[in-house]
Scaffold this motif. Structure first.
Motif, PDB file in Angstrom:
ATOM      1  N   VAL A 182       0.824  -1.199   0.000  1.00 41.12           N
ATOM      2  CA  VAL A 182       0.000   0.000   0.000  1.00 41.12           C
ATOM      3  C   VAL A 182       0.864   1.258   0.000  1.00 41.12           C
ATOM      4  CG1 VAL A 182      -1.683   1.297   1.353  1.00 41.12           C
ATOM      5  CG2 VAL A 182      -1.960  -1.152   1.049  1.00 41.12           C
ATOM      6  N   SER A 183       2.027   1.211   0.649  1.00 41.10           N
ATOM      7  CA  SER A 183       2.930   2.372   0.635  1.00 41.10           C
ATOM      8  C   SER A 183       3.398   2.675  -0.778  1.00 41.10           C
ATOM      9  CB  SER A 183       4.123   2.115   1.555  1.00 41.10           C
ATOM     10  OG  SER A 183       3.709   1.961   2.893  1.00 41.10           O
ATOM     11  N   SER A 184       3.713   1.636  -1.539  1.00 39.41           N
ATOM     12  CA  SER A 184       4.135   1.847  -2.930  1.00 39.41           C
ATOM     13  C   SER A 184       3.003   2.467  -3.747  1.00 39.41           C
ATOM     14  CB  SER A 184       4.572   0.516  -3.552  1.00 39.41           C
ATOM     15  OG  SER A 184       5.675  -0.034  -2.857  1.00 39.41           O
ATOM     16  N   LEU A 185       1.776   1.954  -3.556  1.00 42.30           N
ATOM     17  CA  LEU A 185       0.638   2.516  -4.282  1.00 42.30           C
ATOM     18  C   LEU A 185       0.326   3.930  -3.820  1.00 42.30           C
ATOM     19  CD1 LEU A 185      -1.730  -0.583  -4.376  1.00 42.30           C
ATOM     20  CD2 LEU A 185      -0.093   0.182  -6.108  1.00 42.30           C
ATOM     21  N   TRP A 186       0.508   4.220  -2.545  1.00 46.33           N
ATOM     22  CA  TRP A 186       0.275   5.570  -2.040  1.00 46.33           C
ATOM     23  C   TRP A 186       1.258   6.550  -2.669  1.00 46.33           C
ATOM     24  CZ3 TRP A 186       3.655   8.627   0.838  1.00 46.33           C
ATOM     25  CH2 TRP A 186       3.118   9.822   1.321  1.00 46.33           C
TER      26      TRP A 186
END
Length: 399
Positions: A182-186
Motif C-alpha cells: 500500500v505504501s508503494s501505491l500511495w
C-alpha cells in the motif's frame, strides 16, 4: 492566442513530455516493487517447504503457481494505475480472473504445505491492491494485516514451519506485505496528484492569459471605437452646416483609427514577444535564407536586454534589409554599453539600387525608440546602409 491550442501546447511542451515520461517510469518502479515483494515471499515459502518433510514436488508447485499469481497481479496493478480515471468502487467483473488465480494458488499451496497463512496470503494481497476508496482501503489493510498475523500464530501452534525457522519471520512479512504494497501505491497516488495539479495549473495559466488578452483588447478597442463613433456622429451633424468642421472631425476619426490600429499592433507585439537571442537567431536565419552572408555578434548577457523595445526593432530592420538592401552581406550586433544596450544592423547596398527613403518602417522604429528613451541613427552610404539603436537597460536590470 487560440483558446483550443493553448492547453495542448502546455501539455505537449518539452517539460510536460519529460514529466510524463517520468510518471510512466515511476509507475513501473512501483509495480516492480510490489512484484518483487511477492516473488520474494513465494521464494521464501518454496525454500521453507524444502526443509520440511514434504514431497519434492511441493517447492515446484509453490514456485510455478507463485509465478502465475504474480503474473495475475500485473492485471490488478494495471487496473490500479488508472484508478483516478475510474469511477468509485471496485470493478469486480473485470478483476474476477486475477482474484480467482490468487485464490486457486493459495488453496493449492496452502494445502500442499499445510499452512493457513499461505492459503490466504495471495488472495489477501490481491484484495489489498484493489481500487478501494481511501477510508475503506485503510480498513482493508488493517484487516488483512490482522488476519495474516492471526494465521501466523495458528501455523506456529500447529508446527507447520521447520523448527529451525525463526518464529518471528512469518509475523514480519505478515505485517510488511500489506504495508509495503500500500505504501508503494500511495506514493504512486501522490505522484499522479502532483502531475494532475501541474496540468491544471498550466491550463489555468493559459486561461488567465487568454482572459487578460481579451480584457486588454476589449478595453483598447472599446475606448477607440467609442471615440470614433462620437467623432463620426459629430461629423455627420456638422457636414450640412459647416463642411470644414465636419471634415476636421472625419480627419480626427481617421487618426483615431490609426491609433487603435497601432495600439492593437503594440498589444499583439507585447504578447508575442520572444527572447532577444531567438529574435536575433531568426533574423540571422532569415537573411541567410535570402542568400546573404551574415555575421552575428551577440552579447552573452543578451537575455537581460529590454526585449519589448528591441524585439520589434530587430524584426523591422531585418525586413528593411530584405526589402531595400539588395546586397550580399549583413552584420548584426547586440552589445552592452555603459549607457545600456546598442543594436546595430549593417548591410551592403547593391550598385544602382533605388533609394526609397527611410520609409514608414524606420519611422515606426524611431517612434518606438523615442518612447523607450533611446536613440536611433541611420547612416546611408554609397555602398552601405546602417541602422544603430541605443536603449537604456531594462527596468528590472536597472534596479
Amino acid at each position: 492566442m487560440s483558446s483550443r491550442t493553448a492547453p495542448d501546447a502546455a501539455r505537449s511542451s518539452p517539460a510536460a513530455l519529460h514529466l510524463s515520461r517520468g510518471i510512466s517510469a515511476t509507475w513501473w518502479y512501483t509495480a516492480t516493487a510490489v512484484l518483487f515483494i511477492e516473488v520474494m515471499l513465494v521464494g521464501l515459502w518454496a525454500v521453507t517447504s524444502t526443509a520440511t518433510d514434504l514431497s519434492a514436488a511441493v517447492p515446484w508447485v509453490i514456485g510455478a503457481g507463485g509465478l502465475v499469481w504474480c503474473a495475475a497481479t500485473v492485471l490488478l496493478l494495471l487496473d490500479y494505475r488508472h484508478r483516478t480515471d475510474a469511477g468509485p468502487g471496485v470493478p469486480w467483473r473485470r478483476l474476477t480472473v486475477p482474484l480467482l488465480v490468487a485464490a486457486a494458488f493459495g488453496a493449492a499451496a496452502g494445502a500442499a504445505v499445510g499452512s493457513w497463512q499461505l492459503a490466504l496470503m495471495p488472495l489477501t494481497q490481491s484484495i489489498v491492491l484493489l481500487n478501494w476508496q481511501r477510508g475503506i482501503r485503510l480498513r482493508v489493510v488493517v484487516a488483512a494485516t490482522l488476519l495474516l498475523v492471526a494465521l501466523a500464530f495458528v501455523d506456529a501452534s500447529t508446527g507447520v514451519l521447520d523448527p529451525e525457522t525463526p518464529w518471528f519471520l512469518p509475523l514480519v512479512y505478515s505485517v510488511m506485505l500489506p504495508a509495503m504494497s500500500v505504501s508503494s501505491l500511495w506514493f504512486w497516488d501522490v505522484l499522479v496528484a502532483l502531475d494532475r495539479a501541474r496540468a491544471s495549473e498550466a491550463r489555468l495559466a493559459a486561461t488567465q492569459e487568454r482572459l487578460r488578452v481579451a480584457t486588454d483588447v476589449h478595453d483598447l478597442q472599446g475606448h477607440h471605437l467609442q471615440v470614433i463613433a462620437l467623432q463620426l456622429e459629430l461629423a455627420e451633424r456638422l457636414l450640412p452646416r459647416d463642411p470644414d468642421a465636419g471634415l476636421q472631425q472625419l480627419h480626427a476619426a481617421r487618426l483615431s483609427v490609426d491609433e487603435a490600429r497601432q495600439g492593437t499592433r503594440d498589444l499583439a507585439t507585447r504578447f508575442r514577444s520572444v527572447p532577444l537571442s531567438d529574435e536575433l537567431a531568426n533574423a540571422r536565419d532569415l537573411l541567410r535564407a535570402a542568400g546573404l552572408e551574415v555575421e552575428a555578434v551577440i552579447d552573452p548577457d543578451a537575455a537581460s536586454a529590454p526585449a519589448s523595445d528591441l524585439g520589434p526593432v530587430i524584426r523591422e530592420t531585418t525586413t528593411n534589409v530584405l526589402r531595400h538592401g539588395g546586397g550580399r552581406r549583413a552584420r548584426l550586433a547586440l552589445l552592452r554599453t555603459t549607457e545600456g544596450w546598442r543594436y546595430e544592423i549593417v548591410n551592403d547596398v547593391a550598385p544602382g539600387a533605388r533609394d526609397d527613403g527611410e520609409g514608414s518602417g524606420l519611422e515606426g522604429v524611431g517612434r518606438r525608440i523615442r518612447e523607450a528613451h533611446g536613440g536611433l541613427e541611420v547612416h546611408r552610404g554609397a555602398d552601405e546602409f546602417a541602422v544603430t539603436v541605443t536603449v537604456p537597460p531594462a527596468e528590472e536590470e536597472g534596479r
